[in-house]
Design an enzyme around this catalytic site. Sequence first.
Site, PDB file in Angstrom:
ATOM      1  N   ARG A 193     -11.176  -5.457  11.415  1.00  0.00           N
ATOM      2  CA  ARG A 193     -10.215  -6.519  11.789  1.00  0.00           C
ATOM      3  C   ARG A 193     -10.122  -7.542  10.685  1.00  0.00           C
ATOM      4  NH1 ARG A 193      -9.579  -7.452  17.559  1.00  0.00           N
ATOM      5  NH2 ARG A 193      -9.276  -9.610  17.005  1.00  0.00           N
ATOM      6  N   TRP A 209     -11.358 -13.647   9.897  1.00  0.00           N
ATOM      7  CA  TRP A 209     -10.225 -13.337   9.017  1.00  0.00           C
ATOM      8  C   TRP A 209      -9.354 -14.590   9.077  1.00  0.00           C
ATOM      9  CZ3 TRP A 209      -7.930  -9.587   5.937  1.00  0.00           C
ATOM     10  CH2 TRP A 209      -6.558  -9.674   5.738  1.00  0.00           C
ATOM     11  N   GLY A 244      -8.443 -17.433  17.745  1.00  0.00           N
ATOM     12  CA  GLY A 244      -7.176 -17.919  18.287  1.00  0.00           C
ATOM     13  C   GLY A 244      -6.689 -19.156  17.535  1.00  0.00           C
ATOM     14  N   GLU A 276      10.642   3.213  -2.262  1.00  0.00           N
ATOM     15  CA  GLU A 276       9.469   3.033  -1.391  1.00  0.00           C
ATOM     16  C   GLU A 276       9.215   4.292  -0.563  1.00  0.00           C
ATOM     17  OE1 GLU A 276       7.053   1.233  -1.297  1.00  0.00           O
ATOM     18  OE2 GLU A 276       6.201   1.489   0.709  1.00  0.00           O
ATOM     19  N   LYS A 319       5.692   6.398  -0.669  1.00  0.00           N
ATOM     20  CA  LYS A 319       4.916   6.717   0.540  1.00  0.00           C
ATOM     21  C   LYS A 319       4.588   8.206   0.587  1.00  0.00           C
ATOM     22  CE  LYS A 319       3.591   3.610   1.558  1.00  0.00           C
ATOM     23  NZ  LYS A 319       3.892   2.651   0.601  1.00  0.00           N
ATOM     24  N   HIS A 357      23.559  11.630 -13.545  1.00  0.00           N
ATOM     25  CA  HIS A 357      23.159  11.449 -14.953  1.00  0.00           C
ATOM     26  C   HIS A 357      21.861  12.182 -15.246  1.00  0.00           C
ATOM     27  CE1 HIS A 357      26.325   8.474 -15.456  1.00  0.00           C
ATOM     28  NE2 HIS A 357      25.966   7.990 -14.286  1.00  0.00           N
ATOM     29  N   LYS A 393      -7.374   0.536  -2.136  1.00  0.00           N
ATOM     30  CA  LYS A 393      -6.495  -0.361  -1.389  1.00  0.00           C
ATOM     31  C   LYS A 393      -6.088  -1.553  -2.258  1.00  0.00           C
ATOM     32  CE  LYS A 393      -4.047  -1.974   1.856  1.00  0.00           C
ATOM     33  NZ  LYS A 393      -2.707  -1.363   2.007  1.00  0.00           N
TER      34      LYS A 393
HETATM   35  C1  AGP Z   1       1.205   0.959  -1.813  1.00  0.00           C
HETATM   36  O1  AGP Z   1       1.316   1.908  -0.772  1.00  0.00           O
HETATM   37  C2  AGP Z   1       0.069   1.263  -2.740  1.00  0.00           C
HETATM   38  N1  AGP Z   1      -1.155   1.337  -2.031  1.00  0.00           N
HETATM   39  C3  AGP Z   1       0.019   0.382  -3.969  1.00  0.00           C
HETATM   40  O2  AGP Z   1       1.157   0.707  -4.732  1.00  0.00           O
HETATM   41  C4  AGP Z   1       0.041  -1.150  -3.742  1.00  0.00           C
HETATM   42  O3  AGP Z   1       1.280  -1.542  -3.233  1.00  0.00           O
HETATM   43  C5  AGP Z   1      -0.172  -1.826  -5.094  1.00  0.00           C
HETATM   44  O4  AGP Z   1      -1.447  -1.444  -5.582  1.00  0.00           O
HETATM   45  C6  AGP Z   1      -0.085  -3.352  -5.025  1.00  0.00           C
HETATM   46  O5  AGP Z   1      -1.100  -3.846  -4.200  1.00  0.00           O
HETATM   47  P1  AGP Z   1      -1.015  -5.388  -3.718  1.00  0.00           P
HETATM   48  O6  AGP Z   1       0.228  -5.512  -2.888  1.00  0.00           O
HETATM   49  O7  AGP Z   1      -2.258  -5.603  -2.919  1.00  0.00           O
HETATM   50  O8  AGP Z   1      -0.961  -6.243  -4.943  1.00  0.00           O
END
Ligand code: AGP
Length: 625
Positions: A39, A87, A114, A496, A500, A519, A620
């Site tokens: 969380r 958080w 909260g 995008e 994905k 092109h 991440k």
């Molecule tokens: C997005 O799905 C990716 N995991 C990656 O491109 C991410 O958006 C990018 O590393 C930027 O991360 P941030 O938004 O935490 O700066």
Amino acid sequence: MHFAFDRAERGNMCGIVAYIGKKDATPILINGLKRLLYRGYDSFGFAVMNEKNNIDYFKKPGRLDEEEKNLSKMGLEGATGISQSRWATHGEPNQVNAHPHVDCREEIALVHNGIIENYATLKAWLKEHGHKFRSDTDTEVIAHLIEEHNNGDLLKAVQKALSLVEGTYGLGIISKHEPNTLIGARKGSPLAVGVVKNGEYILASDPAAIIEHTKKVIYLDDGEVVKLTRKGMHITNLENKKVQKQAQEIQWDLEQIEKTGFDHFMLKEIFEQPQTIENAIRGRALINENRIQLGGVSDWLDFLTNVDRVVFLACGTSWHAGLIGEYLFEHIAGIPSEVEYASEFRYKSVPIDTRTAYFVISQSGETADTLESLRKIKQGGAKVFGIVNVVGSSITRETDAGVYLHAGPEIGVASTKAFTSQVTVLSQLAILLGVRRGKAVPKEVRSRIDALVKIPLQVQEILDQNEKIKQLAQKYYKFNNFLYLGRGFNFPTALEGALKLKEISYIHAEGYPAAEMKHGPIALIDENMPVVVVATDTEDVIYQKVVSNIEEVKARSGNIIAIATEGNESIKDLVTEVIYVPKTNGYLTPLLNVIPLQLLAYHIAVIRGCDVDKPRNLAKAVSVE
Ligand code: AGP
């Protein structure tokens, strides 16, 4: 300098765990909090009633699981305790703001999940009555309120204090005045009582912290207060009226609980988007006043209104949000805008222009290239604004100001809810600056805000097609190359969608402006290259151009999956598959069109057996170069 923020953003999202029984509380609290780290975490703390019936407590910023080796030195011993992993949704996560919070004499300690809406009024009143505050959190007010009304009956003092509170709370409370009592209270933030046995209880904001001790649980409802002792449990409302509750059996296993029943965090986060987009709008798109209010940049509106241009800097999905930001700022606010890959910008010999507003966009607030670009701009004497999810992250501490996403922790490596929240914030910024620059008449503003506040429900309508999109994935998961096409606001949407797919299914996918196909990329088209075309917004002058692109693909026996506006029947004759989305104002179409692309990528990746939440080679937050 830290982000400014407005009142509506106070409070925190967090995990709460408390225990009363015969065992040593601290290990139970630590393990419970570790179950809630998904969380989010930026600080944590404990308070335990020691054998002398005094409260020992320990709290600090940082990640609980990274500090675990030091926790044994906390020296907290006792069989009654409370704890929290926080958080923050406002304010830097530091030692003072971490929970637990205590009253003046440190005789009452509590943890809170909260937002206390009327904390400022209460705090002023309490200060007039001699209370001394240590933190700037809203939570601390509750501890002093209980102190103020404590006439020897802790339960009654809590009931009285909470009757004065407006807002939401999930609370765990202990007091040296009643060392064998643990009190819990709930209004708007979940709180459950795990019944280990009569006289032994776990109180937690999430059953994930309870399930390893017992599956027998009582969920408190709003306005209820529970008094737990080693002799039993007593539940009342705020008027001290006894409330009868039925214990339930926790149905899920631990892993399911953390994903609230979804198979992956990514799917959970895709389905959170009606709520997270709502969070990004709340207190900002003021429909009754026909205006946008963004507290985080309120001190900079004159500067932002008069800049010569805007530059967005970001990486990955956030860069795609920046690209939509460019279209939004030019189309709605009339501000010349550009987007830079932060990784390129930081090494370019580009002049830093103080007449330019630079926006860095980042979910994590820790991306190294974005952070270094921010520093380069600051060194050049220009102003930098952040659009960030993680409160107190490095980027938020170095920008001049900014706006938080309030999307909650995004656990899946592939960004979904953060992207739509970034676009939602950018849309509101564009509307706000468009009005200030005289680019929009009230009727246009009304139409745009009306359309914006409808988006959460419209996103839910698309999510309701999840099964249909899952079937579609069954037909297309074996292909090894995809092309995604879009125009205008939806060119970034196509990028995008392609990102994905490639980052979680490892299928090669490219996003392209639809017209650019002729092109070069059209040479790739055949029956082995599915083409996803974002073809919504039929009133837009470029829709017919998109139809022409579709016909060019069709002529080369391409498989076409179209994202189209509800009611557009004619497109069915042109393409292989159609996923319909509700109609909205053109500038908002990316918020809707990206949803089916997220789901398509997710289901294809699952069918291909990929690790959707932790795709190979990805992190991440790319906080290192
Ligand atoms: C997005 O799905 C990716 N995991 C990656 O491109 C991410 O958006 C990018 O590393 C930027 O991360 P941030 O938004 O935490 O700066």
